[in-house]
Design a protein around this motif. Structure first.
Motif, PDB file in Angstrom:
ATOM      1  N   ILE A  14       0.848  -1.192   0.000  1.00 29.76           N
ATOM      2  CA  ILE A  14       0.000   0.000   0.000  1.00 29.76           C
ATOM      3  C   ILE A  14       0.881   1.238   0.000  1.00 29.76           C
ATOM      4  O   ILE A  14       1.846   1.320   0.769  1.00 29.76           O
ATOM      5  N   VAL A  15       0.574   2.209  -0.844  1.00 32.03           N
ATOM      6  CA  VAL A  15       1.257   3.500  -0.750  1.00 32.03           C
ATOM      7  C   VAL A  15       0.461   4.373   0.208  1.00 32.03           C
ATOM      8  O   VAL A  15      -0.752   4.529   0.080  1.00 32.03           O
ATOM      9  N   ALA A  16       1.138   4.898   1.211  1.00 34.55           N
ATOM     10  CA  ALA A  16       0.476   5.738   2.196  1.00 34.55           C
ATOM     11  C   ALA A  16      -0.096   6.986   1.533  1.00 34.55           C
ATOM     12  O   ALA A  16       0.512   7.534   0.605  1.00 34.55           O
ATOM     13  N   PRO A  17      -1.267   7.456   1.989  1.00 35.76           N
ATOM     14  CA  PRO A  17      -1.848   8.678   1.418  1.00 35.76           C
ATOM     15  C   PRO A  17      -1.139   9.922   1.970  1.00 35.76           C
ATOM     16  O   PRO A  17      -1.626  10.609   2.856  1.00 35.76           O
ATOM     17  N   MET A  18       0.021  10.197   1.424  1.00 34.84           N
ATOM     18  CA  MET A  18       0.875  11.268   1.949  1.00 34.84           C
ATOM     19  C   MET A  18       0.409  12.630   1.467  1.00 34.84           C
ATOM     20  O   MET A  18       0.253  12.866   0.279  1.00 34.84           O
ATOM     21  N   GLY A  19       0.216  13.522   2.421  1.00 33.01           N
ATOM     22  CA  GLY A  19      -0.306  14.845   2.106  1.00 33.01           C
ATOM     23  C   GLY A  19       0.792  15.881   1.937  1.00 33.01           C
ATOM     24  O   GLY A  19       1.950  15.591   2.155  1.00 33.01           O
ATOM     25  N   ALA A  20       0.383  17.081   1.544  1.00 29.60           N
ATOM     26  CA  ALA A  20      -0.993  17.352   1.206  1.00 29.60           C
ATOM     27  C   ALA A  20      -1.391  16.693  -0.109  1.00 29.60           C
ATOM     28  O   ALA A  20      -2.524  16.245  -0.288  1.00 29.60           O
ATOM     29  N   VAL A  31       1.148   2.887  -8.663  1.00 27.39           N
ATOM     30  CA  VAL A  31       1.082   1.783  -7.693  1.00 27.39           C
ATOM     31  C   VAL A  31      -0.037   0.820  -8.071  1.00 27.39           C
ATOM     32  O   VAL A  31       0.129  -0.397  -8.032  1.00 27.39           O
ATOM     33  N   ALA A  32      -1.182   1.376  -8.452  1.00 24.67           N
ATOM     34  CA  ALA A  32      -2.312   0.533  -8.859  1.00 24.67           C
ATOM     35  C   ALA A  32      -1.955  -0.310 -10.080  1.00 24.67           C
ATOM     36  O   ALA A  32      -2.253  -1.512 -10.142  1.00 24.67           O
ATOM     37  N   ASN A  33      -1.305   0.298 -11.044  1.00 24.14           N
ATOM     38  CA  ASN A  33      -0.931  -0.429 -12.261  1.00 24.14           C
ATOM     39  C   ASN A  33       0.055  -1.554 -11.983  1.00 24.14           C
ATOM     40  O   ASN A  33       0.143  -2.518 -12.746  1.00 24.14           O
ATOM     41  N   ALA A  34       0.801  -1.426 -10.890  1.00 29.29           N
ATOM     42  CA  ALA A  34       1.761  -2.463 -10.501  1.00 29.29           C
ATOM     43  C   ALA A  34       1.141  -3.488  -9.563  1.00 29.29           C
ATOM     44  O   ALA A  34       1.842  -4.347  -9.042  1.00 29.29           O
ATOM     45  N   GLY A  35      -0.172  -3.396  -9.341  1.00 27.61           N
ATOM     46  CA  GLY A  35      -0.868  -4.388  -8.539  1.00 27.61           C
ATOM     47  C   GLY A  35      -1.001  -4.055  -7.076  1.00 27.61           C
ATOM     48  O   GLY A  35      -1.552  -4.837  -6.299  1.00 27.61           O
ATOM     49  N   GLY A  36      -0.485  -2.893  -6.666  1.00 30.68           N
ATOM     50  CA  GLY A  36      -0.587  -2.487  -5.270  1.00 30.68           C
ATOM     51  C   GLY A  36      -1.843  -1.695  -4.987  1.00 30.68           C
ATOM     52  O   GLY A  36      -2.695  -1.492  -5.863  1.00 30.68           O
ATOM     53  N   ILE A  37      -1.946  -1.225  -3.755  1.00 31.26           N
ATOM     54  CA  ILE A  37      -3.098  -0.433  -3.335  1.00 31.26           C
ATOM     55  C   ILE A  37      -2.677   1.031  -3.269  1.00 31.26           C
ATOM     56  O   ILE A  37      -1.930   1.439  -2.383  1.00 31.26           O
ATOM     57  N   GLY A  38      -3.143   1.800  -4.222  1.00 37.08           N
ATOM     58  CA  GLY A  38      -2.842   3.229  -4.250  1.00 37.08           C
ATOM     59  C   GLY A  38      -3.892   4.008  -3.487  1.00 37.08           C
ATOM     60  O   GLY A  38      -5.088   3.778  -3.657  1.00 37.08           O
ATOM     61  N   LEU A  39      -3.451   4.927  -2.647  1.00 38.63           N
ATOM     62  CA  LEU A  39      -4.366   5.742  -1.843  1.00 38.63           C
ATOM     63  C   LEU A  39      -4.094   7.223  -2.082  1.00 38.63           C
ATOM     64  O   LEU A  39      -3.011   7.730  -1.773  1.00 38.63           O
ATOM     65  N   ILE A  40      -5.081   7.911  -2.620  1.00 35.06           N
ATOM     66  CA  ILE A  40      -4.975   9.343  -2.836  1.00 35.06           C
ATOM     67  C   ILE A  40      -4.945  10.062  -1.491  1.00 35.06           C
ATOM     68  O   ILE A  40      -5.682   9.715  -0.577  1.00 35.06           O
ATOM     69  N   PRO A  64      -8.317  -0.784  -9.722  1.00 34.96           N
ATOM     70  CA  PRO A  64      -8.961  -0.168  -8.553  1.00 34.96           C
ATOM     71  C   PRO A  64      -7.940   0.544  -7.665  1.00 34.96           C
ATOM     72  O   PRO A  64      -6.758   0.203  -7.645  1.00 34.96           O
ATOM     73  N   PHE A  65      -8.410   1.556  -6.941  1.00 36.33           N
ATOM     74  CA  PHE A  65      -7.565   2.287  -6.001  1.00 36.33           C
ATOM     75  C   PHE A  65      -8.456   2.900  -4.932  1.00 36.33           C
ATOM     76  O   PHE A  65      -9.678   2.721  -4.942  1.00 36.33           O
ATOM     77  N   GLY A  66      -7.850   3.608  -3.998  1.00 37.17           N
ATOM     78  CA  GLY A  66      -8.623   4.176  -2.903  1.00 37.17           C
ATOM     79  C   GLY A  66      -8.155   5.576  -2.553  1.00 37.17           C
ATOM     80  O   GLY A  66      -7.427   6.220  -3.305  1.00 37.17           O
ATOM     81  N   ALA A  67      -8.574   6.021  -1.380  1.00 37.09           N
ATOM     82  CA  ALA A  67      -8.209   7.362  -0.906  1.00 37.09           C
ATOM     83  C   ALA A  67      -8.055   7.329   0.608  1.00 37.09           C
ATOM     84  O   ALA A  67      -8.649   6.488   1.285  1.00 37.09           O
ATOM     85  N   GLY A  68      -7.255   8.248   1.122  1.00 35.33           N
ATOM     86  CA  GLY A  68      -7.038   8.344   2.559  1.00 35.33           C
ATOM     87  C   GLY A  68      -7.802   9.506   3.160  1.00 35.33           C
ATOM     88  O   GLY A  68      -7.932  10.569   2.543  1.00 35.33           O
ATOM     89  N   ILE A  69      -8.314   9.300   4.367  1.00 39.07           N
ATOM     90  CA  ILE A  69      -9.110  10.309   5.062  1.00 39.07           C
ATOM     91  C   ILE A  69      -8.510  10.553   6.439  1.00 39.07           C
ATOM     92  O   ILE A  69      -8.317   9.620   7.226  1.00 39.07           O
ATOM     93  N   LEU A  87     -15.035   4.280  -4.984  1.00 33.55           N
ATOM     94  CA  LEU A  87     -13.664   3.792  -4.932  1.00 33.55           C
ATOM     95  C   LEU A  87     -13.624   2.401  -4.308  1.00 33.55           C
ATOM     96  O   LEU A  87     -14.541   1.991  -3.592  1.00 33.55           O
ATOM     97  N   ALA A  88     -12.541   1.686  -4.563  1.00 28.60           N
ATOM     98  CA  ALA A  88     -12.426   0.324  -4.046  1.00 28.60           C
ATOM     99  C   ALA A  88     -12.262   0.306  -2.530  1.00 28.60           C
ATOM    100  O   ALA A  88     -12.765  -0.599  -1.857  1.00 28.60           O
ATOM    101  N   CYS A  89     -11.559   1.300  -2.000  1.00 32.54           N
ATOM    102  CA  CYS A  89     -11.302   1.300  -0.563  1.00 32.54           C
ATOM    103  C   CYS A  89     -11.029   2.715  -0.070  1.00 32.54           C
ATOM    104  O   CYS A  89     -10.774   3.633  -0.861  1.00 32.54           O
ATOM    105  N   MET A  90     -11.104   2.853   1.240  1.00 35.28           N
ATOM    106  CA  MET A  90     -10.857   4.134   1.889  1.00 35.28           C
ATOM    107  C   MET A  90     -10.070   3.874   3.167  1.00 35.28           C
ATOM    108  O   MET A  90     -10.466   3.050   3.988  1.00 35.28           O
ATOM    109  N   GLU A  91      -8.934   4.549   3.303  1.00 33.56           N
ATOM    110  CA  GLU A  91      -8.149   4.429   4.523  1.00 33.56           C
ATOM    111  C   GLU A  91      -8.472   5.598   5.438  1.00 33.56           C
ATOM    112  O   GLU A  91      -8.479   6.754   5.003  1.00 33.56           O
ATOM    113  N   VAL A  92      -8.779   5.293   6.696  1.00 30.91           N
ATOM    114  CA  VAL A  92      -9.077   6.335   7.678  1.00 30.91           C
ATOM    115  C   VAL A  92      -8.017   6.293   8.765  1.00 30.91           C
ATOM    116  O   VAL A  92      -7.472   5.232   9.090  1.00 30.91           O
TER     117      VAL A  92
END
Length: 364
Positions: A14-20, A31-40, A64-69, A87-92
């Motif tokens: 998983i790539v951490a949803p690094m801000g901003a 990351v998604a194209n390489a099979g991992g979990i990308g998080l906006i 599929p990919f997700g987003a961080g909250i 989205l496929a997933c959401m990290e909180v």
């Protein structure tokens, strides 16, 4: 690059949803194209900007990919955008996400990943019905909620999650395949990575920031609450730069308010942002000003970050490296007994049970 996939993804990276906006469309898509979990790294409580970032990412990947909250702030609009865009997933992170919100996410087909820094927080997340827990050690870069090391925290969280069938992901100073295998040995099913992914071509970080990561070692980071005190007093881990060393012991009254000088400007999600001294914003490619005086988040794994490569190459190194390590360890520790042949066992002698090796497995 399929290896240890979780939540329907090809691998457990998983790539951490690094801000901003370091984890922007290009990095998440790569990351998604390489099979991992990308998080906006989602904008804070901005519906239209969140939808824009999601759609820009979809232009770059069909995966599929997700987003961080970040739960420290009101995020209703951002969460609604994530639900509407399915989205496929959401990290909180950094707060509780109650069962009713987890259930609402599931109604929209969105899986919930909750990052925690303690066993108690993991227990609350599991009770709420999340789909995955990220256990973040104190070694991690960026905002860190806990005070316990990764090797102590992960097995405890794994024990809590096991009966629920919930996968646990490890986060904190995992910068190469050795750390990945160590996390797997602790019971984790995957890893969440930040610092290593900043030093990639696709990360939306300033080149100065990326280059600085190559110059620092594991003993040159600091856990501090010096930055962004005006709106959010939280511990972060960052590079111990000359600027940070100078201000490390600043009293609590020192904060990034209007009394502090302007040290730069950035365009973040289409909006121009003024950066004052002690701002918590890292430099992105649009940032101008005194870059050396800006915070640079990094975990203790920074000493293993030695080059800037593509995100796909980072994932390849994790996956191929982990496979090679596991294979080598199997050859060393689970090797067949050449003297007794396949399926042989070491007999009990002197009342002590010895190692039995059979069909590639070992037990006492």
């Amino acid at each position: 690059m399929k290896f240890g996939g979780i939540l329907g993804f090809d691998n457990g990276i998983i790539v951490a949803p690094m801000g901003a906006d370091v984890s922007g469309p290009e990095l998440v898509a790569a990351v998604a194209n390489a099979g991992g979990i990308g998080l906006i790294a989602s904008p804070v409580n901005k519906y239209e900007l969140t939808v824009k970032a999601i759609r820009q990412t979809r232009n770059l990947t069909k995966k599929p990919f997700g987003a961080g909250i970040l739960l420290e702030f009101d995020q209703e609009k951002t969460i609604n955008a994530i639900f509407d865009e399915k989205l496929a997933c959401m990290e909180v992170y950094w707060g509780d996400f109650p069962k009713e919100m987890v259930d609402e996410a599931h109604k929209h087909g969105v899986k919930v990943i909750h990052q925690v820094g303690s066993v108690k927080a993991a227990e609350r997340a599991i009770a709420a019905g999340v789909d995955c827990v990220i256990a973040q050690g104190v070694e991690a870069g960026g905002h860190i909620a806990g005070t316990v090391s990764l090797t102590a925290l992960v097995p405890r969280v794994v024990d809590v999650a096991r009966d629920w069938g919930i996968p646990v992901v490890a986060a904190g100073a995992i910068s190469d395949a050795r750390g990945y295998v160590a996390a797997l040995a602790l019971g984790a099913k995957g890893i969440c990575v930040g610092t290593r992914f900043i030093a990639t071509h696709e990360a939306y970080a300033n080149d100065y920031y990326k280059q600085q990561l190559l110059n620092y070692k594991e003993n040159q980071t600091d856990r501090t609450d010096l930055y962004e005190r005006l709106t959010w007093r939280a511990n972060v881990r960052c590079l111990n730069t000359p600027f940070h060393q100078k201000w490390h012991d600043a009293p609590d009254t020192v904060q990034n308010d209007d009394s502090q000088p302007i040290i730069g400007k950035s365009i973040i999600y289409s909006n121009e942002t003024i950066l004052r001294r002690f701002s918590g914003q890292v430099a992105n490619p649009t940032t101008t000003g005194k870059l050396e005086d800006m915070v640079m988040y990094a975990g203790q794994g920074v000493g293993l970050v030695n080059d800037i490569v593509s995100a796909r190459e980072v994932i390849r190194r994790y996956v191929d490296g982990a496979k090679a390590i596991i294979q080598e360890m199997g050859q060393i520790y689970l090797a067949e007994n050449n003297h007794k042949g396949h399926g042989a066992s070491m007999e009990e002698e002197d009342g002590e049970a010895d190692l039995i090796v059979e069909d590639g497995w070992a037990w006492v």
